[in-house]
Every structure is written in C-alpha cells, then in structure tokens.
Design a protein around this motif. Structure first.
Motif, PDB file in Angstrom:
ATOM      1  N   UNK A 242      -9.064  21.001  31.296  1.00  0.00           N
ATOM      2  CA  UNK A 242      -8.324  22.580  30.643  1.00  0.00           C
ATOM      3  C   UNK A 242      -8.727  21.498  28.858  1.00  0.00           C
ATOM      4  N   UNK A 243      -9.864  21.096  28.733  1.00  0.00           N
ATOM      5  CA  UNK A 243      -9.521  20.251  27.359  1.00  0.00           C
ATOM      6  C   UNK A 243     -11.534  19.835  27.070  1.00  0.00           C
ATOM      7  N   UNK A 244     -12.258  20.474  26.106  1.00  0.00           N
ATOM      8  CA  UNK A 244     -13.368  20.969  25.993  1.00  0.00           C
ATOM      9  C   UNK A 244     -13.688  19.912  26.272  1.00  0.00           C
ATOM     10  N   UNK A 245     -13.233  18.415  25.227  1.00  0.00           N
ATOM     11  CA  UNK A 245     -14.117  17.226  24.610  1.00  0.00           C
ATOM     12  C   UNK A 245     -12.861  15.943  24.270  1.00  0.00           C
ATOM     13  N   UNK A 246     -12.785  14.665  24.273  1.00  0.00           N
ATOM     14  CA  UNK A 246     -12.430  14.303  23.186  1.00  0.00           C
ATOM     15  C   UNK A 246     -13.079  13.100  23.124  1.00  0.00           C
ATOM     16  N   UNK A 247     -12.936  12.324  22.467  1.00  0.00           N
ATOM     17  CA  UNK A 247     -13.235  10.716  22.047  1.00  0.00           C
ATOM     18  C   UNK A 247     -11.984   9.464  21.761  1.00  0.00           C
ATOM     19  N   UNK A 248     -12.758   8.911  22.766  1.00  0.00           N
ATOM     20  CA  UNK A 248     -11.203   7.279  22.429  1.00  0.00           C
ATOM     21  C   UNK A 248     -11.996   6.167  22.655  1.00  0.00           C
ATOM     22  N   UNK A 249     -11.595   4.983  22.041  1.00  0.00           N
ATOM     23  CA  UNK A 249     -11.449   4.093  22.349  1.00  0.00           C
ATOM     24  C   UNK A 249     -11.750   2.669  23.078  1.00  0.00           C
ATOM     25  N   UNK A 250     -12.992   2.491  23.146  1.00  0.00           N
ATOM     26  CA  UNK A 250     -12.166   1.853  24.968  1.00  0.00           C
ATOM     27  C   UNK A 250     -11.421   0.060  24.639  1.00  0.00           C
ATOM     28  N   UNK A 251     -10.697  -0.080  25.178  1.00  0.00           N
ATOM     29  CA  UNK A 251      -9.419  -1.155  24.569  1.00  0.00           C
ATOM     30  C   UNK A 251      -9.629  -2.027  26.165  1.00  0.00           C
ATOM     31  N   UNK A 252      -9.446  -1.567  27.324  1.00  0.00           N
ATOM     32  CA  UNK A 252      -9.387  -2.004  28.717  1.00  0.00           C
ATOM     33  C   UNK A 252     -11.119  -1.873  29.291  1.00  0.00           C
ATOM     34  N   UNK A 253     -11.828  -2.586  30.028  1.00  0.00           N
ATOM     35  CA  UNK A 253     -13.716  -2.204  30.435  1.00  0.00           C
ATOM     36  C   UNK A 253     -13.497  -2.901  31.916  1.00  0.00           C
TER      37      UNK A 253
END
Length: 288
Positions: A242-253
C-alpha cells in the motif's frame, strides 16, 4: 525529532559498525559481506567427504564398516565380504542421493532469491541489478508489493509524511501490516535522484544480530546526529504494501541480515530410532 548528545545513555557503544551512504570505497574497505545468501550444506567438492562423515556418525553404519574391514582379513574371517559390502554401499548411496536432492533444491531456491532484482541508485540513475550484487551503503528503491532485499534504513517514501506499510508474514506469520517511518530530516528527499545521490550521511549501528524487535543506531548528517530505532528499519524478507515506493540505505546485507542470522544451516537429521540404535549397538558391544 530526537538528537543524541554525548551524555545520552542510549548512545551507540564502540561495539558497532559505521556505514557511509553513497561511499562505496569506504564501505568496501570495511569488507562487509555482499547480499548473496547460501543455505546449502554442501558443494561439489565437499559433498562426498562431508556426507560420508555425517552418515558414519550413525553407529550402525560405523559398525558395519568395522565388520567389513574384519571380513577382509583372512586370519579373522573366512566369509566373503561381498554381501556386507554391497549392503553398505546401497545404504550409503540411497542416503547420499536423498541428501543431494534436498541440497540441490536448497541451491535452486537460493539462486532464485539471489537473482531477484531491485533498483539501485548509481550516479543519479536507478539501475536494475540482482540482489546478490547489492552492497552495504547502497541506496535502494523498493516499489509496491516488492520484497525488501536487505536490512535498510528508511529514507523517504511516496507518502508526504514519510510513512510506509510492510507485511512481515514471511518472518513472523503475522498478516497485519506494520507501519514504518523515515526520519523527518530525510523526508524531503522524496524521489529526487540528484538529492539522494548527494546524500552523504554516516550511519552508526549495532553489530549484526538476530533480534527482529530491536534496532539501535544513529544517523549523522550536516553535523547533526539523529536517533534511529526499529520504526525506521526495514527487514529483509518483509514486503512493501500500500505504498507506491520507498528509498532506503542498506546497513546489513546477505548473512548479516536479521533473517539470515535467525536461519541455521541445515543439519544432518537423526531420528529417535537412530538414537535408540546407537544406544543398542553400544550396549551390545559393551556386553560382548
């Protein structure tokens, strides 16, 4: 918004990791793992020795191997070892084939997940790349109904208040949607790729752990420090809803994500009958 000063008791301790957004050179020097995962027990080289070692942990197999060795010594036995040899080979082969098929299924599942794609911000452009190529410090765009590829700090969303909803059914079985929110200072970045590509925040957070319900860290930007908490955190394996898009910074991969920290390597399964057989064999050998 909450700022953290040097006297704050909640300040992140020295046992932590430091990440710099849009700074691949710095992050690569830290040697953080990439986002590729593997849940298999074997590879082509280790399959035979490792599988045989696990199978001979069953005392029944070890007993027949010992018996087979004795049958090959003429001074001890005049019986032909061929029957015992064939029986042992068949048992070991059938079990090895079953374990190999199970492990190949895990390999195919890992490959399918590693080859999923997400949009990564590189030089002011969104480039579609495989999950296995994602690195710590990358800025990722997640679209509605897509899975989160790694543990990330939420920067901005399509909503003006920086909120988004995620589904955690694959993690905890709950189908109700959970809200997450971006920090007030990063909301204004919205979908501006130029602003996001110049975002040079420094994130200090705890070391990888398996606690889904806790996240502690700080975000330093423009000489100000802001507190990060679980509400600002997106977990790998959750799904944007229910959210068109988000941006995030990877901290654990990859193996550092909380999902993988909670996933144990597959173990060699032994039933109750195996345990009883081991005890019986030990008992028989003791009395003999």
């Amino acid at each position: 918004m909450q700022r953290i000063f040097c006297c704050n008791k909640n300040k992140v301790t020295t046992a932590n990791r430091i990440i710099k957004a849009n700074n691949s050179i710095y992050n690569e020097l830290k040697k953080f793992p990439k986002n590729r995962i593997s849940t298999t027990k074997y590879n082509i080289i280790t399959f035979l020795p490792k599988n045989l070692f696990e199978q001979f942990r069953r005392l029944a197999n070890a007993f027949f191997l010992f018996l087979l060795i004795l049958l090959f010594i003429p001074q001890i036995s005049s019986l032909q070892p061929i029957t015992t040899l064939l029986s042992l080979i068949i048992v070991l082969a059938v079990t090895a084939i079953k374990d190999g098929v199970d492990d190949f299924a895990r390999y195919r599942s890992d490959r399918q997940i590693n080859n999923r794609r997400s949009d990564i911000l590189i030089n002011k452009e969104l480039i579609r790349k495989y999950w296995k190529e994602i690195k710590v410090g990358d800025i990722i765009r997640i679209n509605n109904n897509e899975f989160i590829p790694a543990d990330m700090i939420l920067i901005s969303t399509s909503e003006p208040n920086g909120l988004c909803l995620i589904e955690t059914a694959d993690l905890d079985g709950e189908t109700n949607l959970k809200p997450r929110e971006a920090l007030e200072i990063t909301i204004n970045h919205q979908n501006d790729l130029e602003k996001l590509s110049k975002f040079d925040a420094e994130i200090e957070c705890e070391l990888p752990n398996n606690n889904f319900l806790r996240f502690e860290g700080t975000l330093k930007w423009n000489e100000q420090i802001y507190s990060l908490k679980n509400d600002n955190f997106l977990l790998r394996g959750t799904r944007l809803r229910n959210t068109e898009w988000t941006f995030g910074i990877v901290c654990y991969a990859g193996p550092d994500t909380k999902l993988m920290q909670n996933s144990d390597k597959p173990k060699f399964k032994r039933t109750k009958i195996d345990h009883w057989l081991n005890k019986i064999i030990l008992g028989v050998n003791y009395f003999l």
